[in-house]
Motif scaffolding. Sequence first.
Motif, PDB file in Angstrom:
ATOM      1  N   HIS B  80       0.825  -1.220   0.000  1.00 37.52           N
ATOM      2  CA  HIS B  80       0.000   0.000   0.000  1.00 37.52           C
ATOM      3  C   HIS B  80       0.855   1.265   0.000  1.00 37.52           C
ATOM      4  N   ASN B 207      -2.664   8.934   1.912  1.00 39.40           N
ATOM      5  CA  ASN B 207      -2.710   8.151   3.156  1.00 39.40           C
ATOM      6  C   ASN B 207      -2.084   6.767   2.948  1.00 39.40           C
ATOM      7  N   PRO B 277      -2.313   3.895  -3.732  1.00 37.75           N
ATOM      8  CA  PRO B 277      -3.459   4.597  -3.147  1.00 37.75           C
ATOM      9  C   PRO B 277      -3.549   6.024  -3.710  1.00 37.75           C
ATOM     10  N   GLN B 304      -5.363   5.459  -8.987  1.00 35.47           N
ATOM     11  CA  GLN B 304      -4.897   4.255  -9.685  1.00 35.47           C
ATOM     12  C   GLN B 304      -3.769   4.575 -10.656  1.00 35.47           C
TER      13      GLN B 304
END
Lengths: 167, 368
Positions: B80, B207, B277, B304
């Motif tokens: 992530h 984030n 993210p 994306q």
Amino acid sequence: MVISRVVVRAARLVNKSPIFNQITTNSSLQTVRLISTSRCNLAERFYTDKHEWVQVEGKIGVIGISQYAQEALGDVVYAQLPDVDTQLKQKDECGALESVKAASELFSPVSGRVIEKNTEVEDSPSLINTSCYEKGWLFKVELTNKKEISALMNEAQYTEFLKSDHH
Amino acid sequence: MTFIQPTITKVQPLLARHFSTVTKTSNNTNIIKRSVLISQSNDIFTNLALEDWFYRNYDFTNHHIMMLWRNNPCIVIGRHQNPWLEANTTNLGHIAENGVQLARRNSGGGTVYHDRGNLNVTFFTGRKEYNRRHNLELITRAIFKEYGIKIDISPREDLCINNIKVSGTAAKLGQPSAYHHCTLLVNVDKANLSRALQKREYEIKTNATKSVKSQIVNLCELNPRITIDDLLYVIGREYMNPQNSFQIINPTEQQFPGITEIRDTLRDWEWCYGKTPKFSVTKSFIGNFNSISKNLKFTINIEQGRINDMILYVPSGEEKVITSLKGQKFTEDIINCLECPLSGEENNLVDDKDRLVIECIRKVMISV
């Protein structure tokens, strides 16, 4: 019938309003009893052995992870949730939660179409730690098979399950 | 039990715990088999694919596996993370013409740099037997016994010596399997490592999981006897059942059906960059607006890995910028796209505002 409907509506208000909650802690016994019963009716949660919960209202299931799972994960730093309109089958992998360098897969406890994801949790994943049953819900689905719920554990069964060694 | 050093009191309880919990499953009936595999590949995508192949296809309930592997120079970001923020592939032009490879792994955690001086260790188990601390204790115990170096496990579960890292850890937890993998710095090129992970100063809002920058040290600096081959043997021996031997793995499609497809997915732009993210990049500068020099700010929102929208902040307020770039990959190719209409006769079709927007995008792209 009319009365019961009023009670339900009042109970919903109680659940949503923090001010109302504050007042009720000091008010009469009768109000307190109202809250507790309404929670049972409206907000019964069903659990999987993977520690997800689902709360059903009509055709809609709200999904999150349990207190036990939240504690086991530690501080959640990132929530990857399924996009709206994703069709999920029960037990499908549908996202991930990242905490202390571990990416934990998320599984859907029920089948259905994702109709909403909790964007507040995406922005502040720590809500999963601080409020796993309320503000920390993850996503909502429109259920395609309500029978699946009956195979899940209720609160008491889940509490027993946690006491056993097999989770 | 000759290897127990009686003078070191801390070692003994660790060993005792190791023997009591590891060889048996929770129901205390089945002995768990423990094997060590060594990958012959030095390609990051092949090794990540091999790891993923085992995770998806193998039943670890009664058979735990350690995989040992190392890679040619590359940067590996967490599942992530944001590569634009964490990795600096072009900063290593001297070792690879087009910059080093960037890979996104499936596990969590922060960005690491690999080269042949770095040993990667993967511990595969069933989800229920996953125990990161236990694995790290195994490594520290093996190193202490062989080289006399005492390594601590930090609160973030990194391996440290005097608070300086020699290893980074990450994990992937699913059903029914899980794995924990870690790096071990043996003789990594530290100059390349710090260039690869150098962060650039620009405004990225996201984030995504952020890396925690740490000081690092190579194990060979602490004991010159430590080499990759030696350490690989020492850790493998500590892990596996005494009667077993190391298995050398050649990760081919024939032996691991489906591995090529996994590798292709892991190499793809859609995975490495597209899984980032959502984030935004902002650049502030002085530019011409309505023929007057003003303080301007320009933001690109990226979802994306692709441009979603752009906002130009001028002294009178903000303006959404509409361009044909929406949906384009956020790469340097955008600049080439922009330069086309500026050349030749089509130049006349571009008005002042377009020119300003192009200038803004160029400024942002150059900074990333």
